[in-house]
Scaffold this motif. Structure first.
Motif, PDB file in Angstrom:
ATOM      1  N   HIS A  49       5.942 -31.267 -11.147  1.00  0.00           N
ATOM      2  CA  HIS A  49       4.830 -31.788 -10.339  1.00  0.00           C
ATOM      3  C   HIS A  49       4.059 -30.639  -9.688  1.00  0.00           C
ATOM      4  N   HIS A  53       0.057 -29.065 -10.100  1.00  0.00           N
ATOM      5  CA  HIS A  53      -0.904 -28.760  -9.028  1.00  0.00           C
ATOM      6  C   HIS A  53      -1.396 -27.309  -9.115  1.00  0.00           C
ATOM      7  N   CYS A 117      -2.392 -36.580  -2.934  1.00  0.00           N
ATOM      8  CA  CYS A 117      -1.378 -36.603  -3.999  1.00  0.00           C
ATOM      9  C   CYS A 117      -0.625 -37.929  -3.975  1.00  0.00           C
ATOM     10  N   GLY A 118      -0.170 -38.365  -5.139  1.00  0.00           N
ATOM     11  CA  GLY A 118       0.527 -39.655  -5.238  1.00  0.00           C
ATOM     12  C   GLY A 118       1.998 -39.606  -4.871  1.00  0.00           C
ATOM     13  N   HIS A 123       7.725 -31.927  -4.200  1.00  0.00           N
ATOM     14  CA  HIS A 123       7.236 -30.645  -4.683  1.00  0.00           C
ATOM     15  C   HIS A 123       8.331 -29.592  -4.543  1.00  0.00           C
TER      16      HIS A 123
HETATM   17 ZN   LIG Z   1       0.574 -34.614  -6.966  1.00  0.00          ZN
END
Ligand SMILES: [Zn+2]
Length: 142
Positions: A49, A53, A117-118, A123
């Protein structure tokens, strides 16, 4: 149902590296293979993820930003897909080497706020940088 092209390639023969999947409607799909398929080593969901980004941000700020259509992770967590226009293999290789080098410089994840962000809590910046460094080594051998 028909078997789609990405399931038709033999994943046991797929090596790490940068592969062309094909070109349709002027858009080329690149297979950025970080890991040998089905070999027990996968990119963690959080690192994957974060790489999305970092590298999407770098590609879309690069001199070739207008030629970038999409960058995102493979569901199997062995790599990423990049969709481009107007770019040949040597240009994509150079662009990616640049981006994967620059990924090392981030000290926070871009777009990691709840409204951006979903899944903003999932992260892993250090894990992402580590995977980026390993993939850069793969790119340097192409
Ligand atoms: Zn994201």
């Amino acid at each position: 149902m028909e078997k789609i092209p990405s399931f038709s390639k033999n994943h046991d023969e797929l090596k790490t590296g940068l592969h062309v999947c094909g070109t349709a409607h002027g858009v080329t799909t690149w297979d950025l293979r970080f890991k040998k398929p089905n070999a027990g080593d996968y990119i963690s969901p959080a690192a994957s993820h974060t790489i999305e980004h970092l590298i999407a941000t770098l590609l879309r700020n690069s001199p070739r930003k207008d030629d970038i259509i999409y960058f995102g992770p493979m569901g199997c967590r062995t790599g990423f897909y990049l969709l481009t226009v107007n770019l040949g293999k040597s240009e994509v290789t150079e662009l990616l080497k640049n981006c994967f080098e620059l990924a090392e410089n981030f000290d926070e994840v871009p777009g990691n706020k709840r409204e951006e962000c979903g899944n903003y809590l999932e992260h892993d910046l250090n894990g992402a940088k580590n995977e980026c460094k390993k993939y850069l080594e793969i790119l340097n051998y192409i």
